[in-house]
Structure formats: C-alpha cells, structure tokens
Scaffold this active site. Structure first.
Site, PDB file in Angstrom:
ATOM      1  CG  ASP A  69      -0.205  -0.164   2.537  1.00 38.41           C
ATOM      2  OD1 ASP A  69       1.049  -0.137   2.549  1.00 38.41           O
ATOM      3  OD2 ASP A  69      -0.882  -0.324   3.578  1.00 38.41           O
ATOM      4  CG  ASN A 138      -8.067   1.226  11.708  1.00 38.99           C
ATOM      5  OD1 ASN A 138      -7.226   0.393  11.356  1.00 38.99           O
ATOM      6  ND2 ASN A 138      -8.460   2.215  10.920  1.00 38.99           N
ATOM      7  CG  HIS A 140      -5.594  -0.507   8.694  1.00 38.31           C
ATOM      8  ND1 HIS A 140      -5.440   0.859   8.647  1.00 38.31           N
ATOM      9  CD2 HIS A 140      -4.335  -0.993   8.899  1.00 38.31           C
ATOM     10  CE1 HIS A 140      -4.168   1.178   8.808  1.00 38.31           C
ATOM     11  NE2 HIS A 140      -3.467   0.068   8.957  1.00 38.31           N
ATOM     12  CD  GLU A 145      -7.986   2.912   7.089  1.00 37.57           C
ATOM     13  OE1 GLU A 145      -7.802   1.982   7.888  1.00 37.57           O
ATOM     14  OE2 GLU A 145      -7.510   4.050   7.242  1.00 37.57           O
TER      15      GLU A 145
END
Length: 242
Positions: A69, A138, A140, A145
């Site tokens: 990413d 979180n 991810h 996300e």
C-alpha cells in the site's frame, strides 16, 4: 488458541522467525511473488532477511516483490512513504531490479489509473506465494479500512482517523488524507499469509483475529477465513490468552 499462531518471547525472536519464512519461501520457489507490508512490525524481519542473504547468499534475481500500500500525495523521497521504507530496507540493500518490484506510486497524478495498472499486473501473477501483513490500530490490513463493506481489488480510500496517526506519518509535516492499497481479494490470493503482531496498540485488532467473530469493521478478522494464515506474536508487547 487459533491454529498456526506462534508466540515469541520478544520482537527479535518474532522477527527472526518471520525472516526465516521469507527466505524459505524463495528457497522453495526462486520465482516467488511476495507482498510486503511496511511499518514497525515487519521492519526488523526485513533487516534480518537482508543480513542473512548478505552472509549466506540466496538467488533472488527471479523473485518479485509487491508493495502492499501507499500514502497518496507525498513524493517518493519523503521519509514517511512506504516507497522510501521498502527501498531503504529491501530494494537497495539487495540490489533488486526495478522489473522485480511492483509498487504503487505515491505521487501518482491519477490514482485510479494507478490502481488499474497495479491490479492488472497483480492479476497476471499465476500465484502469489506469500503476503506479509501487520495489524493497524483500527484492525485494518494494508489500507483496507473499517467500513460497511470491504473492497476486493486495488483501490484508493479515505484514511480512518486512527490511521492518520500512523507512526510512519510522523516523518512528514504534510497532511495525508487518502491512501492506495491492494484489496482484500488481492490479499487472499496469497498461498500463505504471514500476520505479524507487535505493539500493545495491536491487541484489540489481534483479539478479533483470535476470536470467532468476523466484521467489516475489523478487516483483520477476515484472515481467519484464509486456509493458510500464520500469525507470529511478540509476547513482550502483546498480551494474549493461551
């Protein structure tokens, strides 16, 4: 405890095991395709991997490395980028040729076209041998996300507030609000997934991988559906029940 979960006593032990798996993947298949996450969790593993090759040479000339990413809107020389990280830790130390490296461009003028370019190249791989992942604060994976739905192919995405506080982004004063990433379908193409968990802030996401629930609000929870996901945990920094 879920199967294929390995608990190591510290970050160094976790990283050595991960580096050994990375090397073994190429030893088994010199034409291996390997997806690389960035950030703290895999960083030392990459350094051990590089050190091992320099001390005990391994032919990596036919392997392909894929960057998982990238943050959008930063120049490739910016120390906050995944591009800077991968080149510094693996590409340059090992002299990996550009044709062996598939990566999103952080400064892409047309991010959607960049997604299509990487997606097309990724789909052309007959197989992907290993996907290395960390866990976001979180939950991810890459920059997939939390949300009402997850996306299969490569895509751009607005960053969650927790992601905007990522340690890598502390290396830039520029505001970053979007990213670009391989999608969940891309990740599941990996014949083996290696999930690395280091840091107390990863405990909540890790708990979702270890429990029996699955939610699009915690993307890491989907990895329990993969038939060959191995998770290595640093006991020193992440509390887990055995």
């Amino acid at each position: 405890m879920r199967k294929n979960v390995v608990i190591k006593e510290n970050y160094e032990e976790m990283s050595r095991e991960a580096a050994a798996l990375l090397r073994l993947t190429i030893e088994k298949n010199p034409e291996a395709v390997i997806v690389l996450a960035t950030g703290h969790s895999p960083q030392l593993a990459y350094r051990y991997f590089v050190e091992g090759i320099l001390e005990n040479p391994l032919d990596i000339s036919r392997a392909t490395f894929v960057k998982l990413d990238e943050w959008l809107g930063l120049g490739p020389e910016n120390e906050a980028t995944c591009e800077y990280f991968i080149r510094k830790e693996i590409i340059e130390p090992l002299g990996i040729k550009e044709e062996q490296y598939l990566h999103f461009m952080p400064e892409a003028a047309d991010p959607e076209s960049e997604c299509e370019r990487v997606q097309k190249a990724y789909e052309a791989f007959e197989k992907v041998d290993l996907v290395i992942l960390g866990i976001g604060r979180n939950g991810h994976l890459g920059l997939n996300e939390p949300g009402e739905a997850l996306i299969g192919p490569a895509h751009t995405i607005g960053l969650d507030e927790k992601t905007k506080g990522h340690e890598m982004l502390s290396h830039t004063t520029e505001a970053v609000s979007r990213g670009i990433t391989l999608g969940m379908e891309n990740l599941f193409k990996g014949e083996q997934i290696l999930l690395l968990a280091d840091g107390k802030e990863k405990e909540e996401g890790l708990s979702w991988y270890l429990n029996d629930r699955i939610s699009t609000q915690v993307p890491v929870s989907f990895l329990k559906l993969h038939p060959n996901c191995r998770c290595i945990i640093n006991r020193e920094s992440v509390a887990v029940r055995q």
